[in-house]
Design a protein around this motif. Structure first.
Motif, mmCIF file in Angstrom:
data_model
loop_
_atom_site.group_PDB
_atom_site.id
_atom_site.type_symbol
_atom_site.label_atom_id
_atom_site.label_comp_id
_atom_site.label_asym_id
_atom_site.label_seq_id
_atom_site.Cartn_x
_atom_site.Cartn_y
_atom_site.Cartn_z
ATOM 1 N N ARG A 71 52.748 38.079 40.758
ATOM 2 C CA ARG A 71 51.638 37.238 40.272
ATOM 3 C C ARG A 71 50.295 37.761 40.736
ATOM 4 N NH1 ARG A 71 55.189 32.620 40.878
ATOM 5 N NH2 ARG A 71 54.662 32.543 43.098
ATOM 6 N N PRO A 75 48.444 39.559 35.743
ATOM 7 C CA PRO A 75 48.261 38.235 35.145
ATOM 8 C C PRO A 75 49.349 37.876 34.139
ATOM 9 C CG PRO A 75 46.720 39.794 34.196
ATOM 10 C CD PRO A 75 47.391 40.503 35.327
ATOM 11 N N THR A 76 49.935 38.915 33.517
ATOM 12 C CA THR A 76 51.036 38.687 32.583
ATOM 13 C C THR A 76 52.148 39.679 32.870
ATOM 14 O OG1 THR A 76 50.117 40.183 30.906
ATOM 15 C CG2 THR A 76 49.527 37.842 30.748
ATOM 16 N N LEU A 121 54.580 33.734 33.522
ATOM 17 C CA LEU A 121 53.780 34.940 33.315
ATOM 18 C C LEU A 121 54.151 35.679 32.030
ATOM 19 C CD1 LEU A 121 53.772 36.581 36.875
ATOM 20 C CD2 LEU A 121 52.143 34.935 35.929
#
Length: 241
Positions: A71, A75-76, A121
């Motif tokens: 994380r 961010p993804t 995520l």
């Protein structure tokens, strides 16, 4: 740039998969348990901003620790490859409660909860790829607890694919056959009789290589696999046909 996490990526199938995904343009999170030097080597070879994340799956707090590292770094998470696993190599009469609990902790429990924690995520259209095994369709009494864990993961994949389908997130298994990895080195490498036996179990007449499986993982992560979900991509070389 899209990001992929490969667990157990410092060696074997995980290493090959991480490097193949990097070749396909992904920024790869290279998870390892103990061998930091090997993980650094994978990161260096991968390039593309790859980074290492450490956690000893099966230990208390490992899932939370690993998820938090991911994380903080990304961010993804576009692709999650649940590859890390251990084997016991014991029959029903030989298995112990401790060994049984440990193999399920690593191969099933932590895979389940790592996926749960990382799911927020994963964007629509993402990919979850679970490395299972040909032993889910081949009787394998010599390592019965290990085989059971891979069966559990297949059921997990089926249910999760149904849940995430509306978001375009595919969830699939990749099931290797007998692959020349460190995990199999003890009985396979340097033993011509065992090598002949292993090759003979496969219809293609050879032992699998890690790149054979990495290619299937890359396909499952690709746009070409967008309409494939909830299934097993059999990469056993025609094992026990």
């Amino acid at each position: 740039m899209k990001t992929a996490l490969v667990t157990g990526a410092s060696r074997g199938i995980g290493r090959a998969s991480a490097l193949r995904l990097a070749k396909e343009g992904y920024r790869v999170a290279v998870h390892y348990s103990q061998d930091a030097a090997a993980a650094r080597e994978v990161v260096e070879q991968a390039g593309n901003g790859a980074f290492a994340v450490q956690a000893t799956l099966g230990a208390p707090g490992a899932v939370e620790f690993l998820a938090e590292q991911v994380r903080q770094a990304a961010p993804t998470l576009d692709v999650l490859v649940n590859n890390a696993g251990i084997a016991t190599g014991k029959s029903l009469s030989e298995e112990t409660p401790g060994g049984f609990d440990q193999v399920f902790a690593v191969n099933v429990r932590d895979l389940f909860f790592l996926t749960q924690r990382l799911l927020p995520l994963i964007p629509d259209g993402g990919r979850i790829i679970n490395i299972t095994s040909g032993v889910t369709r081949i009787a394998f009494p010599g390592s019965i607890a290990y085989a059971m864990t891979k069966g559990a993961v297949q059921v997990f994949t089926l249910a999760l694919a149904k849940e995430l389908g509306p978001r375009g997130i595919t969830v699939n298994n990749v099931a290797p056959g007998i692959i020349d990895t460190d995990m199999n080195a003890g009985w396979l490498r340097g033993n011509p009789d065992m090598q002949a036996y292993a090759a003979g179990r496969h219809a293609v007449g050879r032992i699998g290589q890690v790149d054979d499986i990495a290619g299937v993982v890359a396909f499952a992560a690709s746009p070409d696999a967008a309409f494939i979900t909830g299934t097993t991509l059999d990469a056993t070389g025609g094992g026990n046909l």
